[in-house]
Design an enzyme around this catalytic site. Structure first.
Site, PDB file in Angstrom:
ATOM      1  N   TRP A 182     -44.028 -31.923  78.141  1.00 44.53           N
ATOM      2  CA  TRP A 182     -44.476 -30.575  77.781  1.00 44.53           C
ATOM      3  C   TRP A 182     -43.954 -29.495  78.732  1.00 44.53           C
ATOM      4  O   TRP A 182     -44.456 -28.376  78.730  1.00 44.53           O
ATOM      5  CB  TRP A 182     -46.005 -30.529  77.780  1.00 44.53           C
TER       6      TRP A 182
ATOM      7  N   TYR B 200     -44.217 -36.251  80.833  1.00 44.01           N
ATOM      8  CA  TYR B 200     -45.060 -36.094  79.666  1.00 44.01           C
ATOM      9  C   TYR B 200     -44.522 -35.097  78.659  1.00 44.01           C
ATOM     10  O   TYR B 200     -45.160 -34.810  77.671  1.00 44.01           O
ATOM     11  CB  TYR B 200     -46.492 -35.745  80.085  1.00 44.01           C
TER      12      TYR B 200
END
Length: 773
Positions: A117, A115
């Protein structure tokens, strides 16, 4: 740059929530925010106590049941035991398993989950590393598209206005608002807890200061939503409490007011928009017999009709800006508020003016509302993925549970692939995803699950092979963002914990075992990669005549300033200035209030123009309250939930849920009580806090508390759902798509009941390593 370092051995580093100096004393890390940041994020406090926390993964681990029984679908419990393995042993085992799946079923049987991050660094970016590895060493992978944050808006905006980036990040700036804007109407607010965060790092948090300056000049800020504090105190905002999920009704009523009173900008609509007449007929009630007037919307939303009419008139009385937060479209029919607000702004006629018009998600991230840098920033190539199969990111449970089943997406009829191996690096779907009991069942289906992580997140606990990854403070990198003027040499602060390795080292060794080592590494060490990625930036700086130090000089200086592009309003300003020369990248080249393309898809849950469609889930006797599950203020998603700042804001180790005093009194709940929040999908425990900043009938519980099913990891039942003792609201939220158009997530809002918890509450053990670790 620091004029004098807070400690002589401090080094500069960057995170998604800020630039800082860090010093490691062998026990903990001292963090000092960048002195040029006018509003440093308190989330930097999560580094305290994190580097050597018990939750860190210190050695390669393999699930005992998978090691004993081999690959295959199996019941994977968060409380299952693990076995320590040596690096060579586990890498040999994993390379063999990757080759088995790749060669036996093809790369379309591998899902590459990430994802993005995990780090502000541009090289040690987990998403880039895993995708590059799977492309080079495995021949590709099944990917996901879009995001949990903007699943609906990322699909609808290109149909109606053009590029997502052009509407959200390259549009109205905070400088424009300071100088030009008279009214900011913020549906869902602009909470600074969200703008504290930016991919690639951020050196200056300007939002509170900009809102303060604009408010002192006379700009009026209005926040519309169920929480008062979705705009900061600096904005001196008016709060219009609104029933969750009814924003579209208010937007349509404002549009109706402008139409009925002939206050809409006909000349703008004629020149810059298409499809207004079908929308106008809908507003008048010609198509369904119900005019969308302010009295109609007041009954739905609880916003007074006179207030709706006054605000509509105010939109055309001066320079106005309509903003829609991400939160509104993380719900069933989430495409509609994005589209309805754009249609309303088109009727006002100020799109493209400085500080006016429409800006989707302004304030949602630190990227938005800023000038772009004038040079490219470092980017690691992921290579080419030849596998065509993909899923919208929020449909992972559907994919794993229903291989071969058809689904609709953005005008296409697709099929879910049959996934045998899930490889995850960077991200915790037990934070992002909804209906965690269903997600937990879905992860029983693959034959093998592999995870790289720095800590024992819930995702790591359901994996079969767990590889310890370094955290950002334990590696060298470059921090840079396309809207921040500071590029940072992210120096390593501390040695790696245990036997943790960076993702690049892990993938390099795996690629070598799969006869793809040279193609993956291109013969470069980490520092050689950093110099390679830096060179396009240096070259572009030199071409502009700006300061362009060598990589060695940049690394020694620790940071350089990047020149910024003009604040020119981007795509929408160019379109307004000359729509013939600068058409929008929509099918018509104009703002599409009615979309022939979308209408042609034939979706009953997303027709050809904005409409009011109430959620199919409404409060009832069993679940009479709305639950708002938004982003937390104490961490980025679930990252470093065990960190000092995150832990300091919990009560008794549990996440805090806010309730209006009247809602709490009716249930005998007081501040500090442990409460049980529940519905048909599951239940969680949280600590109650009474606040009149939340509407009556609403429970506010942020996401990000690590899923902690109790006791002993057995708190997931096929009938009763999931029970989390830590306070994760996604045991309660619905796992359905926003519509067939976008298939985004619906994780922002659901219906629940709550009660004071009877008896002694189970202890929170979310950050305690599993058996064998």
């Amino acid at each position: 740059m620091f004029q004098s370092k807070p400690h002589p051995d401090s080094v500069l580093h960057s995170a998604h929530w800020g630039t800082f100096a860090a010093h490691w004393d062998g026990r903990d890390v001292e963090i000092t925010p960048y002195p040029g940041d006018p509003a440093p994020s308190p989330i930097l406090g999560n580094f305290r106590g994190a580097l050597r926390h018990q939750a860190r993964i210190r050695k390669p681990m393999v699930r005992k049941a998978w090691l004993d029984n081999g690959p295959g679908p199996q019941r994977r419990r968060i409380g299952d035991p693990f076995v320590e393995c040596e690096w060579d042993t586990v890498l040999d085992l994993l390379a063999g398993e990757l080759a088995r799946v790749r060669d036996g079923f093809g790369p379309q049987a591998i899902f590459g989950g990430s994802y993005g991050w995990s780090s502000a660094g541009r090289f040690h970016h987990a998403q880039s590393q895993i995708h590059r590895f799977l492309n080079v060493a495995c021949g590709g992978y099944v990917r996901s598209v879009n995001s949990y944050s903007a699943g609906a808006s990322g699909v609808i905006l290109p149909h109606i206005l053009g590029s997502f980036e052009g509407v959200s990040r390259r549009n109205v700036t905070w400088d424009q608002i300071r100088e030009h804007t008279d009214l900011v109407l913020a549906f869902g607010g602009m909470a600074v807890k969200n703008s504290m965060i930016a991919g690639g790092g951020i050196s200056r948090h300007v939002e509170p200061g900009a809102m303060l300056a604009a408010a002192r000049r006379g700009c009026r800020f209005v926040t519309v939503g169920p929480q008062r504090d979705d705009l900061p105190e600096e904005a001196a905002a008016e709060w219009l409490p609104l029933r969750p999920g009814t924003d579209v009704a208010v937007m349509l009523a404002m549009a109706h007011t402008l139409l009925a009173e002939d206050r809409h900008d006909r000349a703008f609509l004629d020149r810059y928009a298409t499809g207004f007449e079908p929308f106008a007929r809908y507003l008048r009630g010609v198509t369904d017999g119900r005019p969308k007037d302010a009295d109609w919307a007041a009954a739905i939303s609880a916003v007074p009709a006179d207030t709706i009419r006054e605000l509509a008139r105010a939109l055309v009385a001066g320079r106005s800006l309509i903003v829609v937060s991400h939160s509104l479209q993380r719900a069933e029919f989430g495409e509609q508020p994005v589209w309805a607000a754009a249609a309303l702004a088109a009727m006002v006629g100020q799109i493209g003016l400085p500080g006016g018009g429409y800006n989707y998600a302004l304030g949602t991230l630190g990227h938005t509302g800023r000038r772009n840098v004038a040079v490219p920033t470092p980017t690691l190539s992921q290579g080419r993925n030849p596998v065509e199969a993909f899923i919208p990111v929020a449909r992972i449970s559907d994919m794993l549970l229903n291989p071969g089943a058809p689904f609709d997406y953005n005008g296409r009829r697709l099929e879910y692939p049959d996934i045998r191996l899930v490889y995850w690096a960077g991200g915790n779907p037990f934070h992002h995803h909804q209906d965690l009991a269903r997600l937990h069942r879905a992860f029983d289906r693959p034959e093998t699950i592999v995870v790289h992580d720095l800590a024992w997140t819930p995702m790591a606990r359901v994996a079969d092979v767990v590889l310890p990854a370094t955290m950002t403070l334990e590696r060298d990198d470059i921090g840079a963002a396309g809207t921040d003027p500071l590029m940072v040499a992210m120096r390593r602060v501390a040695p790696a914990v245990g036997e943790a390795r960076d993702d690049y080292a892990i993938f390099s060794d795996l690629a070598e075992r799969l006869q793809a080592g040279a193609a993956f590494t291109e013969g470069r060490t980490v520092m050689e990669w950093l110099a390679h990625l830096y060179e396009p930036t240096r070259r572009a700086l030199a071409e502009l005549g700006a300061d362009a130090p060598s990589f060695e000089a940049f690394w020694e200086r620790e940071s350089i300033e990047l020149p910024q592009a003009p604040d020119d309003g981007g795509m929408l300003r160019g379109f307004r200035t000359d729509p013939e020369a600068n058409p929008l990248p929509t099918p018509s080249g104009r703002i599409e209030i009615f979309s022939e393309t979308i209408a042609g898809f034939g979706y009953d849950d997303c027709p050809g123009h904005p409409v009011w469609m109430p959620s199919t889930e409404q409060p009832d006797e069993a679940a009479p309250l709305w639950l708002i599950a938004n982003q937390p203020a104490t961490r980025l998603h679930s990252q470093l939930d065990f960190g000092g700042y995150s832990q300091s804001r919990k009560v008794g180790g549990r996440e805090v849920a806010r309730l209006h005093p009247d809602t709490a009194a009716a249930r005998g709940i007081a501040t500090g009580d442990v409460i049980r929040i529940f519905n048909a999908r599951g239940a969680c425990l949280a600590a109650a806090e009474l606040s009149d900043a939340v509407m009556p009938g609403v429970v506010h519980l942020p996401t990000g508390a690590w899923f902690d099913p109790a006791p002993g990891g057995e708190g997931v039942d096929d009938e009763a759902g999931a029970f989390c003792v830590h306070g994760n609201p996604n045991v309660l939220t619905r796992d359905v798509g926003t519509s067939r158009l976008a298939q985004g997530c619906c994780g922002q809002v659901t219906v629940v009941e709550c009660e004071k918890y009877a008896g002694e509450a189970p202890a929170v053990r979310a950050h305690v390593p599993p058996v064998g670790a």
